[in-house]
Design a protein around this motif. Sequence first.
Motif, mmCIF file in Angstrom:
data_model
loop_
_atom_site.group_PDB
_atom_site.id
_atom_site.type_symbol
_atom_site.label_atom_id
_atom_site.label_comp_id
_atom_site.label_asym_id
_atom_site.label_seq_id
_atom_site.Cartn_x
_atom_site.Cartn_y
_atom_site.Cartn_z
ATOM 1 N N ASP A 1 -14.370 -0.306 13.758
ATOM 2 C CA ASP A 1 -15.441 0.522 14.225
ATOM 3 C C ASP A 1 -15.515 1.878 14.730
ATOM 4 N N LEU A 2 -14.861 1.241 15.747
ATOM 5 C CA LEU A 2 -14.566 2.109 17.525
ATOM 6 C C LEU A 2 -13.571 2.790 16.521
ATOM 7 N N VAL A 3 -12.179 2.114 16.080
ATOM 8 C CA VAL A 3 -11.189 3.186 16.082
ATOM 9 C C VAL A 3 -11.476 5.111 14.793
ATOM 10 N N LYS A 4 -12.869 4.450 14.404
ATOM 11 C CA LYS A 4 -12.853 5.441 13.923
ATOM 12 C C LYS A 4 -14.014 6.649 13.949
ATOM 13 N N LEU A 5 -14.637 5.840 14.974
ATOM 14 C CA LEU A 5 -15.667 6.900 15.720
ATOM 15 C C LEU A 5 -14.894 7.631 16.972
ATOM 16 N N LEU A 6 -13.705 6.704 17.409
ATOM 17 C CA LEU A 6 -13.185 7.878 18.146
ATOM 18 C C LEU A 6 -12.398 8.706 17.133
#
Length: 514
Positions: free
Chosen positions: A491-496
């Motif tokens: 999820d954080l990779v997508k946000l990045l």
Amino acid sequence: MYDFLIDDVEIDQTDDTNSISPPWNILIVDDEQSVHDVTRFALDDVSFEGRELNFLSALSGKEAKDILSAREDIAIVLLDVVMETDTEGLKVTKWIREDLSNSLIRIILRTGQPGQAPEKQVIVDYDINDYKNKTELTSQKLFSSVISGIRSYRDLSALNQNRIELKRVIKASAHIFKERYLHEFTNGALFQLTSLLYLEPNAALVNSTGIAALETGHKVKVVAAIGEYQSLVGEEPGDIIPKTVLDQWLDNTESGYSIINPNEVIVSFTTDDNHKSLLYLHSHKLITEDAKNLIELFVQNIAIAHENLRLWQEVEETQNEIISMLSGAVETRSKETGNHIIRVSKICELLAQKYGLSDDEVYAIKLASPLHDIGKVGIPDVILNKPGKHTPEEWEIMKTHSELGAQVLSDSKRPIIQSGAIIAMQHHEKWDGSGYPVGLSGTDIHIFGRITGLADVFDALCSKRCYKHAWTVEETMALIHEQSGTHFDPDLVKLLQDNLSVVLEIQNQYQDKN
């Protein structure tokens, strides 16, 4: 047919001032148009406290419900009993109080057939505020009943508004040392003040942030405002406060003064640390001398709150500077620039906001993330700054910086330092459990550790180090996507990825000096 209301003496008006204030809205509910006409005629030109009467009409109970459902500013309902049904007015009364849950509207029941709704029974069984027999209702009696109803509605509305704003003040008081909550606190208090004084809510509290000599210029901004002035919070006061008032306030060397004019109040107060506050309150209603002490007390308390905020901010900024200097010293020792920790902090703040963390959590990770490598103070220089690949033994020593950092910070009871201990300990843990020092996996890794770990790797790969050249953004993101679900929280990779342009702006703004 209806000659009631027109055979009375001339009515003295409560207030003949031309008003630009919102009117008192009166809803006439009756199935005969002549009743609407004669009521409007009887109350023509009546005003109360500088506000005129505005009449709305409904010819049935259904029409009344439609109007009442669409509006929240009706003060009085003049309600007939017999309309579609013999008890339609009573049904509307019950609907207003129970279904609409409106206890503020004053209901004056009027009937030409009192036998259908006996007064004693109706007064007991229904939440009405007055009962009038049309055959006995003169212009003077209607005038008295309406003005009494408006006064009651005004008082109840003020109490209700005070209740709402008191909740707002209490909620903000718990966080008053945060500037955004101080605005909430002050705005709520302004609403309470104007409600207590029965004034229209047009008021502004202005703060002068610079008391240097006049030639250096004063920084003046609106710190709280209600009514027509609300959109100016954080801005210069512009034309809402007369220039002569502002100039007098800025030039005046007195610790405080108050001026009460017929339609405005000007109160100045200077705090112990020499910051000035000005309350400017304008109303279309006459402001009396009786309001002076309450207004002055309000300004003094708000000024003290602002003074305490500034003192707290000074302590907070000192704490933040110490954290920054300490983190920067670690980066310097490891031959890295202090801008790395600034970029990591900004990227963490961005990802935390996008992830949906609370404002307090975003603030905590922003300040604490620069401490992620604080444990490197315990790593020997020969290992810390080795340009080549570490031996297995050296790598095991290098990995101890996570636990060392947590140990350094864990004894503190300060929330920011506690957050720093979590980040120092967990920022090298991996989503699949293959990280160190504990081998945590998934959401067992604190969100602060997951966010900081991703931000740290991204910025480290994009930066030149003693042991590597800077990678391109494309190369960096390719590796991060490859490690999504193993090293990093997907999820954080997508946000990045979704916010990569903002991240690159951060990197561009805080470039390394060399």
